[in-house]
Every structure is written in C-alpha cells, then in structure tokens.
Design a protein around this motif. Structure first.
Motif: not given
Length: 430
Positions: A8-15, A60-61, A63-73
């Motif tokens: 839950r902490k990881v996915t909280a950083f993924i938009r 947090s790290e 989550g932020k990394s995954m958010d950057k990688i998997h952000r919709p393009k």
C-alpha cells in the motif's frame, strides 16, 4: 499483514490506477517468492516476511521509481502531426467552389460540419487512447462475427445503393464495406496473436468476409482487407513455410474471385476502367476527371496556380489537388511528408514492442492507413483508377475521418501502455 502494508505504501506513490494494480500483483509475487526462499533456510514465516520486505528496499523509492517508469505515455509528436493535417483540411473546403454542383455557396455549411467532425474525431481518439486495448483481445471472435453481420446486412438489406455499392445509414454515419475493416483488424490481430486456430480455420475466417466484401461489391476494400491480413500474417509467429504456402493459396483464391467477378461488372464500372486506361477517348464522360486533375497539377507550379480549376469532389476525394492548386506543389510535398511521417512514427513505436496483441493491432491499423494513403496519392497522380477514396485527415467526410481516427486512437492506446507486458509489468527492480 506486513506485505499488504508495504505494498500500500509503494502504490500510494503511483498515480496510474492501472499501474497500481499491476505493480501490486508483481511485487506481491516477488515478495512471496523471496519469503518462501527464506523459510526454506529455517526462518519462521514472520521473520522470512520481514527479510523479504527488507530486501525490496524503501517503499517510497520503489513507488516513485515505478510511477516514473509506468506513468501513462502520450505521443505528442503523433498528435501534433495529426493536428497539422486536420488544420490543413479546412483549406480545400474554403477553396472548393460548391456553387457549380450545389447551385449555392455551401462553404459555411461544410465548415460547420467539419468542426463537428473534428470534435467527434478528437473524442474518438481520446476514448480509444484511454480504453485498455488489451481487453479487446478476448472478444476477437465476437467482434469478427459482428463484422460479418454488418457485411451480410450490406449485401442483403442495404438502405441505399450508390454507384453500385450498398450502404447502411445510422444517423449521420454511412456504413459501407470500408466501415467494417477496423472490426476485422481488431479480430485478426487477436486471432494471429492467440494462435489457437489452425491454418484451415484461419483460411475459412479470411474467405467469408472477403467474399461478402466482393459481393458488395467493393474491389478496393477487398484488396485492402486481403493486404492487411497478409501483413499481419507475415509478422505473426507462424513458420516461414506456413506463411508462404498459405499466402500462395490465398492469393490464388483472391485472383480467382476477381476473375469471376470482373466479367460481372456493370457497364458504368467498365467505362471507368476504360477511362483510366485512355482518358482522352472519354474526355466528356468518365475521362474528364482524369484530365482535369492532370491539368490542375500541371498548372499549379511550385507556389500555386493563378486560377483555381474546378475539380469534381474537390473537397473530398481530390482535396489534395485543391491544396496544390492554392499553394503549389510545395504544399503537396509537405502534406504527403506529414502523412508519411505519421506512418513512420507509428511503425517506429511498434518496432519497440515485443510481439504481442498490441503490436499486431498497431501494425494492422497502420497498414490500413498506409493502403488508403498510398492508393489516394497514386489515384491523384493517375497511376491507379479513380475511386471514391478519401485522403486520410485531409478529405471532407465524417466516416473517413472516424476510420482514420481509429488508427491514431489505437496507436496512442498501445503507446500509453507500452511499459506493460502481456502478463504484467516489466520487472525493473532487483
């Protein structure tokens, strides 16, 4: 549970909600695998779980990394290229002298409709971009049969016949054989990705719509359909031998079908063919358009003609001719370059994808686009017979614009989710 709290902490950083689900499942699988490994070393379940989570690192790290990688393009370059064409598409409407054919100036009417078409196209592109295209794969057979039903209705229950071709009317939409091609592309992308069907079954599925399209009759649609399926088949994972043998058999069937159908063409269809071969002999009838287009292009020069020559269907099938007359051959080169750049951009992005349903879908869609674009240009140059075929995004016409918006929407949908594999997200953690 520690795992649930960590995830839950990881996915909280993924938009992206879609990315949240996939990352959650993938990380959970990875942690449980690591936990089992620690338990085999003698640790209790609680200790093994703590060690597995600690191995993952900071939530947090991650989550932020995954958010950057998997952000919709969003492919803004592709959208920009399409916007250029849509902007240029207003010029033929303003240039076209509608009083000759309609008896009154229809420019304002066409412009109002064009804006409506533009809004609908944008909505369709946006809707397809946000829809998860992967969900279509499971409905491949249902979509295929939907296309067959439409083709049978066109053959047996047409609402109108225009120049020998059948139409169905749904509000402002004119459904004809062209309209069914996107459904068939979606279906065939699924068939050739899943590989659940045998070659003889694929052959039957290929022949049924082809025969109905030829009965419509629409030879150019039949050729484009056959061409798109052939392209998809050759980029599929079937063996080279299977591809060659099947292609030869299908080519023989197509040639045989055309051999049987051509003698049944109506007189006006034969006259059109003769006019293409020798337009001067039919200068006052079907050859008039060939000669008018040729003269208009010759008079245009590099920067436009002094007098705009009237061209029938100048706002639709021959919109590019009007553009060239107005601004010269330089404008034609720019428009053709942008049209070509759209195809190159889509194919370049498709090349970066692993073999998957998304890749097959994009290749099928862009093949459909390229065959329209290629034939339309060849038709204008006098290399192929004139038919009722619009130039993608330039010609006036609601149905044509929606069909090509489908191509762009599908390409954007796949690009938006390019970081996802068929079975989940790519593993980018250690």
């Amino acid at each position: 549970m520690q795992i649930e709290s960590f995830l839950r902490k990881v996915t909280a950083f993924i938009r992206s909600k879609e990315a949240q689900v996939h990352v959650y499942d993938e990380l959970k699988h990875h942690i449980e695998h690591s936990k089992n490994a620690w338990m085999k070393k003698g640790y209790t379940p609680e200790e093994a779980e703590r060690k597995a989570i600690k191995e993952m690192g900071s939530p947090s790290e991650i989550g932020k990394s995954m958010d950057k990688i998997h952000r919709p393009k969003v492919d803004w370059l592709l959208i920009g290229l399409v916007a250029i064409l849509l902007g240029a598409s207003f010029i033929p409407i303003v240039t076209f002298d509608s009083t000759i054919i309609f008896g009154t100036d229809m420019t304002d009417y066409f412009i109002r409709n064009k804006w409506l078409h533009f809004v609908c196209a944008v909505i369709l592109i946006a809707a397809l971009m946000y829809i998860d295209y992967r969900k279509l794969e499971r409905f491949s057979m249902a979509i295929y049969f939907g296309a067959l039903i439409l083709l049978m209705m066109l053959n047996y229950f047409p609402a109108a016949m225009v120049h020998g071709q059948s139409y169905l009317m749904v509000g402002p939409l004119q459904i004809q054989a062209w309209t069914v091609l996107p459904l068939l592309i979606i279906a065939w992308a699924g068939f050739l990705t899943q590989r659940k069907l045998k070659i003889w079954q694929l052959s039957v599925l290929f022949v049924l719509p082809l025969w109905l399209i030829l009965r419509a009759p629409s030879l150019i649609v039949a050729l484009i359909y056959a061409g798109v399926v052939t392209v998809l088949f050759f980029v599929s994972s079937y063996s080279a031998k299977t591809k060659i043998v099947t292609s030869l058999a299908v080519s023989g069937f197509v040639a045989g079908s055309m051999f049987l159908i051509i003698p049944r063409l109506h007189e006006y269809q034969l006259v059109r063919l003769y006019a293409f071969l020798d337009p001067a002999s039919y200068a006052t009838t079907e050859g008039y358009v060939y000669l008018a287009v040729k003269n208009a292009l010759n008079e245009a020069g590099w920067f436009g003609a002094e007098t705009i020559r009237y061209i029938p269907e100048g706002h639709t099938d021959f919109a590019l001719v009007l553009l060239i007359q107005k601004f010269g051959h330089i404008s034609g080169i720019i428009i053709v370059t942008v049209l070509f750049a759209i195809a190159v951009r889509i194919l370049w992005k498709a090349k970066q994808l692993a073999r998957s349903y998304g890749k097959m879908l994009v290749i099928g869609a862009v093949s459909f686009y390229c065959m329209q674009f290629g034939y339309s240009i060849a038709m204008i140059l006098g290399w192929l017979p004139i038919i009722g075929l619009s130039l993608p995004f330039i010609s006036y016409g609601f149905t044509s614009l929606l069909l090509n918006s489908f191509v762009i929407g599908i390409a954007l949908s796949v690009y938006r989710r390019k970081t996802f594999t068929r079975y989940g997200v790519k593993r980018n953690y250690s």
